[in-house]
Scaffold this active site. Structure first.
Site, PDB file in Angstrom:
ATOM      1  N   SER A   1      53.103  26.065 -53.206  1.00  0.00           N
ATOM      2  CA  SER A   1      53.302  26.204 -54.640  1.00  0.00           C
ATOM      3  C   SER A   1      53.117  24.859 -55.346  1.00  0.00           C
ATOM      4  CB  SER A   1      54.689  26.824 -54.896  1.00  0.00           C
ATOM      5  OG  SER A   1      54.816  27.232 -56.231  1.00  0.00           O
TER       6      SER A   1
ATOM      7  N   ASP B   1      51.340  37.715 -57.027  1.00  0.00           N
ATOM      8  CA  ASP B   1      51.722  36.348 -57.407  1.00  0.00           C
ATOM      9  C   ASP B   1      50.935  35.945 -58.650  1.00  0.00           C
ATOM     10  OD1 ASP B   1      52.292  33.641 -57.621  1.00  0.00           O
ATOM     11  OD2 ASP B   1      51.784  33.167 -55.545  1.00  0.00           O
TER      12      ASP B   1
ATOM     13  N   HIS C   1      55.073  35.741 -54.378  1.00  0.00           N
ATOM     14  CA  HIS C   1      55.119  34.279 -54.334  1.00  0.00           C
ATOM     15  C   HIS C   1      56.367  33.808 -53.579  1.00  0.00           C
ATOM     16  CE1 HIS C   1      54.196  30.231 -55.783  1.00  0.00           C
ATOM     17  NE2 HIS C   1      55.503  30.072 -55.899  1.00  0.00           N
TER      18      HIS C   1
END
Length: 313
Positions: free
Chosen positions: A161, A254, A284
């Protein structure tokens, strides 16, 4: 929900989280310190039954604004390289403890030593503070300087991320020694909040478009977002060509999925031979959920295999 649907296993995890987290506020609406505390508590459930390693050592690296906490995770058997792992959390939340189990599994699957590093967090420390800290740790690692003396190459950088964003930014920084490869897990690479995945997954589950907009506002104001070290998809073709071999993955459900898809498409159009894997039916942050989600365990196995493949380790 519209768009892609959770797998049965993912749906069961989401149902569990709905019960466990019922009544909790969106952490991005809280003061940063309170949001961090909530995120730390939420991640405790994923950091149980920690896999056994040959050694775990906490060390400090002298950073621009004070010591940077790092953790050296050495797998059993000969370590065939070293990976700097940069944790996610919207540049604002999480730390080396919230990502402990994931980092350990990466060490085991890659058969490599993993150095998990901390960095200063937004909004108190917006761009470029966190990146500067990652660069400091990377410089010590590539120089084989204390406390990393004795760690073997090949060297890789990895992150999930916002950590993948920082890993990419590190590689796009001028004058930085390039890793032999990079592992970028469901990364933040641009600020197009109208991408296909942002539209499909605007309301989650889990990460939402609004949460990402708040993270971005904490990390980098509008005037900085054309900087490739803030939004790596803004990098020139020449800079992307110079990157080492990359392994990218993405979660199907996501808002950030299109970021990875678009980066991979650009790299392929340049004639590169990078790797990309889309994990279906998951949200996610799913790689945190290795105690309950087979797709998360598989993602670590695939990433570890990619490291060994790209480095011949």
């Amino acid at each position: 929900m519209n768009g892609p649907q959770p797998s049965p296993e993912m749906a069961a995890v989401l149902a569990r989280l709905a019960v466990e987290d019922a009544g909790l506020p969106d952490p991005t609406t809280l003061p940063a310190s309170e949001g961090r505390a909530q995120a730390a508590t939420a991640n405790e459930r994923w950091n149980v039954d920690l896999p056994t390693l040959a050694s775990v050592r906490n060390v400090d690296v002298a950073g621009p604004a004070g010591p940077l906490r790092c953790r050296i995770l050495v797998p059993e058997g000969p370590a065939r390289g070293t990976i700097l792992f940069i944790h996610g959390g919207g540049w604002s939340f999480c730390d080396i403890d919230t990502h402990e189990r994931s980092a350990r599994l990466l060490a085991i699957e890659a058969r490599a030593t993993v150095v998990s590093c901390s960095y200063r967090l937004a909004p108190e420390h917006p761009y470029p503070d966190g990146l500067q800290d990652c660069l400091t740790v990377w410089s010590a690692l590539t120089a084989n300087a204390a406390p990393f003396d004795g760690l073997r190459g090949p060297l890789a950088v990895a992150g999930d991320s916002a950590g993948a964003n920082l890993a990419a930014a590190l590689m796009l920084s001028e004058g930085v020694a390039q890793p032999d490869c990079a592992l970028l897990f469901y990364g933040v690479f641009d600020t197009d909040f109208e991408s296909p995945s942002y539209r499909e997954c605007a309301e989650g589950p889990g990460l939402t478009r609004t949460k990402m907009q708040r993270y971005w506002n904490w990390y980098a104001p509008q005037g900085q977002r054309d900087d490739p070290r803030v939004a790596p998809l803004r990098a020139s073709d020449a800079d992307l060509r110079r990157l080492p071999p990359l392994y990218l993955n993405a979660a199907e459900i996501d808002p950030l999925r299109s970021d990875s898809e678009r980066l991979f498409e650009r790299l392929a159009a340049l004639g590169r031979h990078d790797e990309f894997l889309l994990h279906p039916g998951v949200v996610h942050g799913f790689m945190q959920m290795t105690t309950v989600l087979d797709e998360a365990r598989q993602a670590h196995a695939e990433a570890g295999a990619a490291f060994r493949r790209m480095t011949n380790a």
